[in-house]
Design a protein around this motif. Sequence first.
Motif, PDB file in Angstrom:
ATOM      1  N   THR A 182      -7.458  -1.736   1.359  1.00  9.61           N
ATOM      2  CA  THR A 182      -7.613  -2.351   2.674  1.00  9.61           C
ATOM      3  C   THR A 182      -6.671  -1.805   3.734  1.00  9.61           C
ATOM      4  O   THR A 182      -6.957  -1.908   4.922  1.00  9.61           O
ATOM      5  N   LEU A 183      -5.548  -1.247   3.332  1.00 10.23           N
ATOM      6  CA  LEU A 183      -4.611  -0.626   4.270  1.00 10.23           C
ATOM      7  C   LEU A 183      -4.104   0.665   3.643  1.00 10.23           C
ATOM      8  O   LEU A 183      -4.124   0.829   2.419  1.00 10.23           O
ATOM      9  N   SER A 218      -5.059  -6.460  11.850  1.00 14.57           N
ATOM     10  CA  SER A 218      -4.444  -7.029  10.652  1.00 14.57           C
ATOM     11  C   SER A 218      -3.626  -8.232  11.094  1.00 14.57           C
ATOM     12  O   SER A 218      -2.771  -8.117  11.978  1.00 14.57           O
ATOM     13  N   ASN A 237      -7.279   2.973   8.119  1.00 14.41           N
ATOM     14  CA  ASN A 237      -6.658   1.647   8.046  1.00 14.41           C
ATOM     15  C   ASN A 237      -5.130   1.695   8.031  1.00 14.41           C
ATOM     16  O   ASN A 237      -4.471   1.070   7.197  1.00 14.41           O
ATOM     17  N   TYR A 258       0.813  -1.208   0.000  1.00 15.61           N
ATOM     18  CA  TYR A 258       0.000   0.000   0.000  1.00 15.61           C
ATOM     19  C   TYR A 258       0.856   1.272   0.000  1.00 15.61           C
ATOM     20  O   TYR A 258       0.318   2.374  -0.091  1.00 15.61           O
ATOM     21  N   VAL A 298      -5.126  -1.759  13.569  1.00 13.25           N
ATOM     22  CA  VAL A 298      -5.197  -0.877  12.406  1.00 13.25           C
ATOM     23  C   VAL A 298      -6.018   0.333  12.817  1.00 13.25           C
ATOM     24  O   VAL A 298      -7.093   0.188  13.401  1.00 13.25           O
ATOM     25  N   VAL A 302      -3.577  -9.361   5.582  1.00 13.58           N
ATOM     26  CA  VAL A 302      -4.033  -7.983   5.361  1.00 13.58           C
ATOM     27  C   VAL A 302      -5.126  -7.606   6.365  1.00 13.58           C
ATOM     28  O   VAL A 302      -4.983  -6.652   7.118  1.00 13.58           O
ATOM     29  N   THR A 303      -6.241  -8.321   6.361  1.00 16.67           N
ATOM     30  CA  THR A 303      -7.271  -8.121   7.380  1.00 16.67           C
ATOM     31  C   THR A 303      -7.117  -9.224   8.430  1.00 16.67           C
ATOM     32  O   THR A 303      -6.087  -9.896   8.481  1.00 16.67           O
ATOM     33  N   ASP A 329      -1.252   4.320   4.341  1.00 14.45           N
ATOM     34  CA  ASP A 329      -0.149   4.893   5.110  1.00 14.45           C
ATOM     35  C   ASP A 329       0.433   6.065   4.337  1.00 14.45           C
ATOM     36  O   ASP A 329       0.120   6.273   3.157  1.00 14.45           O
ATOM     37  N   PRO A 381      -1.716   0.627   9.718  1.00 13.61           N
ATOM     38  CA  PRO A 381      -1.231  -0.391  10.655  1.00 13.61           C
ATOM     39  C   PRO A 381      -0.403   0.200  11.787  1.00 13.61           C
ATOM     40  O   PRO A 381       0.232   1.259  11.644  1.00 13.61           O
TER      41      PRO A 381
END
Length: 355
Positions: A89-90, A151, A126, A36, A322, A306-307, A92, A128
């Motif tokens: 899904t994530l 996660s 989302n 990501y 997350v 991931v999740t 940053d 982490p």
Amino acid sequence: MSDPAVTSRLERLSPDFIARSTWPQLFAAQTEARFYQHPDWLLAAATHLLEKPVECACVYHDEKLVLLLPWQARLHRHRFQAPMHDHLTLGDVLVSPSLSNADVQEAVRHALALAGDAQWDWHIGNVPQRSALVRCTDGNPQWQQRMARQSAWFDLTAEQSPGSGKLRRNLKRLRVKLQEQGQIRTQWLTGSDELQAALQHFLTLEASGWKGERGIATAIATSASLQGFYEQLLNPQYAGLQPLIALLWLDEQCIAAQYALQTDSCLSLLKIAYDERFSQFSPGSLLLQDTAEHAMQQQLTTLSLVTAPPWAERWHPQSEPVWHLTHYADNPGGHALRTLERIKQTARTRLRSAA
């Protein structure tokens, strides 16, 4: 980070910008690079999933990129957010590993200042726990941290593959029973041509279950934009992102598939699908076990889910929180939004207590 050598620029996401900004080089410098943070991830999202253009706030030190923060304007012109979509899904920011927490705070301040006084808040979802952004915003009164979910991931440096002894024994039993139905084999495909063919197997499997049922239709194959997003990621323009599709076969029938992206020594499983007609054999779990063992043979260190799906609990993975992060500007609009959020949070807490 406050010396004159620090500069910041806001630019529209494009291949030309990526090359000029040295984003790929900063990605390559990460100690734990993730999909990501890669430019191809946002490029594919901007092309297929996002309605508004993506801009990147870049901070440079001596003309060397040290922080990249993506954003989009929300419906309200004073509010901004990082790109958000159900399939992103994530998220940053991308930060140089050479920066201290204080430097990251200062660089983020430079980046957000590019919006000027018009900005009331900026939100990113989302993120982490491992993120430098989470660390540097913890306890900062201008930031709100709200835990979203977990996660899950597996440490592949252990001597044994993931799963308890009991789980491995159960999977061995199911594998033997499945072999009574025919010959089973597993493929891990990474070449451009073979990935395109493998994607069709994955899409067919995903659409064959409840996601493809009439009235639900959340399968990737039912959406041209989603299919375009995942197809584009199979052909990354920049180094550091390796797509992989794993297939589990019973004779000539594909019964399980995984869509994954590898960065450095981490393999992230974005999507998993299986033929529900073979659910009594747990084909998804068999393929997960095979992929974990394959990744260990490739000397990868992390297998990310991931999740944290409920089915993964029996595998006993490691996990990390997350977070949804919001920065409130130091202006009347930002103060008003911050106060409103505190009121909402107090109300939510009282409702939970009353229940």
